[in-house]
Design an enzyme around this catalytic site. Structure first.
Site, PDB file in Angstrom:
ATOM      1  N   ARG A  46       0.864  -1.189   0.000  1.00  0.00           N
ATOM      2  CA  ARG A  46       0.000   0.000   0.000  1.00  0.00           C
ATOM      3  C   ARG A  46       0.893   1.230   0.000  1.00  0.00           C
ATOM      4  O   ARG A  46       2.113   1.133   0.101  1.00  0.00           O
ATOM      5  CB  ARG A  46      -1.041  -0.022   1.132  1.00  0.00           C
ATOM      6  CG  ARG A  46      -0.666  -0.665   2.421  1.00  0.00           C
ATOM      7  CD  ARG A  46       0.447  -0.021   3.179  1.00  0.00           C
ATOM      8  NE  ARG A  46       0.240   1.406   3.339  1.00  0.00           N
ATOM      9  CZ  ARG A  46       1.189   2.281   3.572  1.00  0.00           C
ATOM     10  NH1 ARG A  46       2.463   1.884   3.684  1.00  0.00           N
ATOM     11  NH2 ARG A  46       0.938   3.552   3.700  1.00  0.00           N
ATOM     12  N   ALA A  48       0.798   5.273  -2.019  1.00  0.00           N
ATOM     13  CA  ALA A  48       0.594   5.665  -3.423  1.00  0.00           C
ATOM     14  C   ALA A  48       1.749   5.278  -4.368  1.00  0.00           C
ATOM     15  O   ALA A  48       1.531   4.567  -5.364  1.00  0.00           O
ATOM     16  CB  ALA A  48       0.297   7.159  -3.478  1.00  0.00           C
ATOM     17  N   ASP A 237      -1.919  11.092  -1.763  1.00  0.00           N
ATOM     18  CA  ASP A 237      -2.334  10.084  -2.746  1.00  0.00           C
ATOM     19  C   ASP A 237      -2.730  10.708  -4.080  1.00  0.00           C
ATOM     20  O   ASP A 237      -2.644  10.070  -5.127  1.00  0.00           O
ATOM     21  CB  ASP A 237      -3.488   9.248  -2.200  1.00  0.00           C
ATOM     22  CG  ASP A 237      -2.967   8.313  -1.126  1.00  0.00           C
ATOM     23  OD1 ASP A 237      -2.810   8.762   0.019  1.00  0.00           O
ATOM     24  OD2 ASP A 237      -2.646   7.155  -1.455  1.00  0.00           O
ATOM     25  N   ASN A 247      -5.265  12.498   1.048  1.00  0.00           N
ATOM     26  CA  ASN A 247      -4.343  11.615   1.775  1.00  0.00           C
ATOM     27  C   ASN A 247      -5.180  10.803   2.770  1.00  0.00           C
ATOM     28  O   ASN A 247      -6.408  10.967   2.850  1.00  0.00           O
ATOM     29  CB  ASN A 247      -3.253  12.435   2.478  1.00  0.00           C
ATOM     30  CG  ASN A 247      -2.148  11.565   3.046  1.00  0.00           C
ATOM     31  OD1 ASN A 247      -1.620  10.675   2.352  1.00  0.00           O
ATOM     32  ND2 ASN A 247      -1.795  11.744   4.303  1.00  0.00           N
TER      33      ASN A 247
HETATM   34  O1  MRU Z   1      -4.459   3.195   2.286  1.00  0.00           O
HETATM   35  P1  MRU Z   1      -2.980   3.395   2.168  1.00  0.00           P
HETATM   36  O2  MRU Z   1      -2.203   2.806   3.287  1.00  0.00           O
HETATM   37  O3  MRU Z   1      -2.471   2.997   0.807  1.00  0.00           O
HETATM   38  O4  MRU Z   1      -2.802   4.971   2.274  1.00  0.00           O
HETATM   39  C1  MRU Z   1      -1.529   5.521   2.171  1.00  0.00           C
HETATM   40  C2  MRU Z   1      -1.477   6.970   2.432  1.00  0.00           C
HETATM   41  O5  MRU Z   1      -2.478   7.628   2.604  1.00  0.00           O
HETATM   42  C3  MRU Z   1      -0.125   7.615   2.365  1.00  0.00           C
HETATM   43  O6  MRU Z   1      -0.049   8.691   3.242  1.00  0.00           O
HETATM   44  C4  MRU Z   1       0.102   8.132   0.933  1.00  0.00           C
HETATM   45  O7  MRU Z   1      -0.064   7.086   0.026  1.00  0.00           O
HETATM   46  C5  MRU Z   1       1.413   8.755   0.761  1.00  0.00           C
HETATM   47  S1  MRU Z   1       2.630   7.523   0.619  1.00  0.00           S
HETATM   48  C6  MRU Z   1       4.140   8.088   0.253  1.00  0.00           C
END
Ligand code: MRU
Length: 345
Positions: A46, A48, A237, A247
């Site tokens: 997981r 982004a 994201d 985010n």
């Molecule tokens: O649901 P997730 O764990 O994929 O969410 C991730 C986030 O919200 C992070 O803060 C975002 O992807 C930035 S990662 C460098």
């Protein structure tokens, strides 16, 4: 032992199973694109940038496994694999950005044989992975000046090495300041309902020898009111053309609280996280996930049977709450629309 978020080994896509951290460091080997897509969907991987890299590798793996002779059939099957990746998670634009880069390899390829095309797709996926690490390091260099020696920093979710191919975005900036010898303390919100802060960020920072204090999400306002936080930094994201930031759910609340307490609120994100086709954050699709994530944390029922639940995985922070967005190309500030146009030109 050094860990790797996602890599290519023996013609398989190998990823650290983030669902099992911090108690177990186990790797999942994906043998085909459907397994990679499922790993993105079920959050084995997981974050982004990490899901963009995984999708690109999954497409390269799919291309390698395709046993078709004609370019026409190859193209049809390839399109199907790309669609499958795109349908995994809707909010992080890095995923569609990476899929598009893979599609561009196919469209730019001449009449050479399919084996050459397969090799070109694999090199593109690997290039996306390598570049992600470089970009994060650059962001770290561009952002570290916002962190003074002795700072207490608040972060949310996981925007670290685990959310990228390595080093991290928001945690990359923190790492760069730490590597420069600055004395830091990082407060980490646990980040319900999936606990990425508690399970992943606390684990990552602790391994790097950075002082970590874990709090529940509801403690952040009181923490700020006590004067214990000097800055907030998070990842993103998807960011629209006006600087609105999608985010992890809970980010918006932190941004509002930070403004109320006069605390700077920074976002660190690579250019691949921007979606300039969207005017404002209202247009960003927000993923809603299984309600069981809320009612059954770690598989244990904590709410009455049949209770209504809302479970958006992300929120949108309007740009007015953002002090600056740190990218690999420089830092954007109000007016974001102009500043971002400058970074992209
Ligand atoms: O649901 P997730 O764990 O994929 O969410 C991730 C986030 O919200 C992070 O803060 C975002 O992807 C930035 S990662 C460098």
């Amino acid at each position: 032992m050094k860990y790797e978020t996602v890599t290519w080994r023996n013609d398989k896509v190998v990823m650290l199973d983030q669902r099992r951290l911090p108690t177990e460091e186990a790797y999942v080997e994906c043998d085909g694109p459907a397994q990679v897509a499922e790993a993105i969907r079920n959050m084995t991987i997981r974050g982004a940038p990490a899901i963009g890299v995984a999708a690109a590798m999954g497409i390269a793996l799919g291309a390698m496994r395709l046993r078709v002779k004609s370019k026409g059939r190859f193209r049809e099957e390839f399109e199907g694999i790309c669609r499958m990746m795109m349908e995994t998670r809707p909010t992080a634009v890095n995923l569609s950005w990476a899929v598009q880069r893979m599609k561009d390899v196919l469209s730019g390829y001449g009449e050479e044989g399919l084996d050459g095309l397969r090799r070109a797709l694999k090199s593109e996926a690997m290039a996306i992975r390598e570049a992600d690490i470089e970009v994060n390091r650059q962001m770290g260099q561009n952002g570290k000046r916002y962190i003074q020696n002795g700072s207490a920093i608040l972060t949310h979710c996981n925007a670290g090495a685990l959310a990228t191919a390595g080093y991290g975005t928001a945690l990359g900036v923190i790492r760069a300041a730490h590597e420069e010898g600055k004395d830091l303390e990082v407060y980490v919100c646990e980040t319900r309902p999936q606990f990425q802060g508690a399970r992943l960020t606390a684990w990552e920072l602790d391994r790097d020898g950075i002082l970590v204090t874990l709090i529940t999400d509801s403690m952040s306002g009181y923490l700020m009111s006590k004067g214990l936080i000097h800055l907030v930094i998070v990842g993103a994201d998807r960011i629209s053309a006006n600087g609105d930031v999608a985010n992890k759910i809970g980010t918006y609340s932190l941004a509002v609280l930070a403004k109320a307490h006069g605390i700077p609120f920074y976002v660190a994100a690579p250019l691949s996280t921007f979606d300039l086709s969207l005017g404002t954050g209202d247009e960003i699709p927000i993923e809603e996930r299984d309600t069981r994530e809320v009612t059954h944390p770690f598989g244990r029922k904590i709410a009455p049977e049949g209770v209504r639940v809302w479970n958006p995985a992300f929120d949108v922070t309007p740009h007015e709450y953002v002090t600056a967005i740190i990218t690999e190309r420089g830092v954007a500030q109000e007016p974001f629309a102009t500043s971002l146009r400058g970074l992209f030109s």
